[in-house]
Write a protein that holds these residues in place. Sequence first.
Motif, mmCIF file in Angstrom:
data_model
loop_
_atom_site.group_PDB
_atom_site.id
_atom_site.type_symbol
_atom_site.label_atom_id
_atom_site.label_comp_id
_atom_site.label_asym_id
_atom_site.label_seq_id
_atom_site.Cartn_x
_atom_site.Cartn_y
_atom_site.Cartn_z
ATOM 1 N N UNK A 285 0.859 -1.187 0.000
ATOM 2 C CA UNK A 285 0.000 0.000 0.000
ATOM 3 C C UNK A 285 0.896 1.239 0.000
ATOM 4 N N UNK A 286 0.807 2.038 -1.032
ATOM 5 C CA UNK A 286 1.660 3.225 -1.120
ATOM 6 C C UNK A 286 1.048 4.436 -0.428
ATOM 7 N N UNK A 287 -0.280 4.434 -0.216
ATOM 8 C CA UNK A 287 -0.949 5.645 0.227
ATOM 9 C C UNK A 287 -1.012 6.647 -0.914
ATOM 10 N N UNK A 288 -1.375 7.855 -0.569
ATOM 11 C CA UNK A 288 -1.423 8.907 -1.590
ATOM 12 C C UNK A 288 -0.009 9.229 -2.056
ATOM 13 N N UNK A 289 0.173 9.385 -3.352
ATOM 14 C CA UNK A 289 1.505 9.634 -3.897
ATOM 15 C C UNK A 289 1.537 10.974 -4.627
ATOM 16 N N UNK A 290 2.741 11.499 -4.791
ATOM 17 C CA UNK A 290 2.923 12.736 -5.544
ATOM 18 C C UNK A 290 2.688 12.470 -7.028
ATOM 19 N N UNK A 291 2.534 13.524 -7.760
ATOM 20 C CA UNK A 291 2.357 13.404 -9.212
ATOM 21 C C UNK A 291 3.560 12.694 -9.840
ATOM 22 N N UNK A 292 4.750 13.070 -9.413
ATOM 23 C CA UNK A 292 5.965 12.447 -9.933
ATOM 24 C C UNK A 292 5.986 10.951 -9.630
ATOM 25 N N UNK A 293 5.593 10.583 -8.403
ATOM 26 C CA UNK A 293 5.586 9.178 -8.030
ATOM 27 C C UNK A 293 4.504 8.404 -8.783
ATOM 28 N N UNK A 294 3.366 9.052 -9.026
ATOM 29 C CA UNK A 294 2.301 8.390 -9.785
ATOM 30 C C UNK A 294 2.788 8.036 -11.187
ATOM 31 N N UNK A 295 3.489 8.973 -11.809
ATOM 32 C CA UNK A 295 4.035 8.692 -13.138
ATOM 33 C C UNK A 295 4.976 7.494 -13.089
#
Length: 399
Positions: A285-295
């Motif tokens: 489970x990553x939790x909410x991620x930054x835009x950079x991490x989502x990419x």
Amino acid sequence: MKIGIIKPDYKITGGFEVVVNHIKAELEYRGHNVDIVNVDATKRTLNDIPCSIDSHIFQQNADFFRYINYFWKYLKMDLSMYDIVISTQPPSFAIQHPRHIALFYHHSKAHYDLSELFQEVGLHQPYHRKAQEVIREIDSLSLSKVSIILAGSNTIKERIAKFNNLSVNVDLFYAGIDKDIYNYSGPLSYNYPIVVGRHEFPKRPELFVNAMKKLPNSYGRIIGEGGRTDDLKRIDQLLTYTSIEGIYIPDDVIWKKLSNGFFEEAHSELLRKSKRFKHKSNVVFTGRVSREQLFKEYADALCVVCPAFEEDYGLTAIEAMAFSKPVIACADGGGYVELIKDGVNGFIVEPNSVALAEAIRKLVDDPELARTMGENAFQTSRLYSWDNAINKISETILK
């Protein structure tokens, strides 16, 4: 042209908010003056209903009366300062204006496509069927007065025909995806399956968790969080234990009951045992991620699993395809099914963990197949640019 976009404000930023902000920016770029008229949708008052409601009756049917309150609020809004108005989530389409476009992605879901499911699970309120009857009647009346309804997918268009008996004034509008996602050209790898999105009912990440327990030598990642995250983590812990112990829990129990916190004593006892043994899960489970991490999550994924029930559109699937990833969705997935050619750019499977696990296994065992399907998925994503989307909005405005 002066345009007002009428938007219920739920104090969150989700897919719909992203779509609305893109529409505003693109229309302004094309020379229009655009306001987003936010209406606070978190207030619990009934000040706009033109009669008094007994507090006891309200408490029994709170969601219904809040819906009726906002229906009246939108009905009474003065929007005469705008040349054209665009309504969004329900019941904002109750607004009155001679040039009214409804950007339509879903009804009040508990009273439409999810009604039977909510009753089965036990999430409905008293007098649900009567509330449903009233809401469908006033919605149909409001929508019949709209100049044009732009349905966010063919799935939604079919719902409007089925529930509101409207088709003449209904057209399709496919939202574009984020331009940075659409134009992504960075490195790609095919490592592990992921699920992306909010943890809400009935998104069904629980099916993905259960599927991964059938693939003990692989691991998957769940990107995001939501109101059901704690229950989802408990389900993962429970299923990690039961899969090792050979204890079977039906998928329907997992995603309909456990996901809503309805743990029977037998399940609670198994959960207590799982906490003692502390087996390591193969789900991260990553939790909410930054835009950079989502990419990065998209770029590194083997595939993207979209197990939701009756999804309205399927933005996550198109984003995944822009990263050249095959998508796995369920046959009852609504808008997701429209985007996938089974065996070409992804898989459409029966809505159970066994079928999901088998589809994931095919890609785990054959990374070259994942790449080939990913290339096909990328070509599909090219159809969903914001240029195409705004051209559709512009054509509708100029009619």
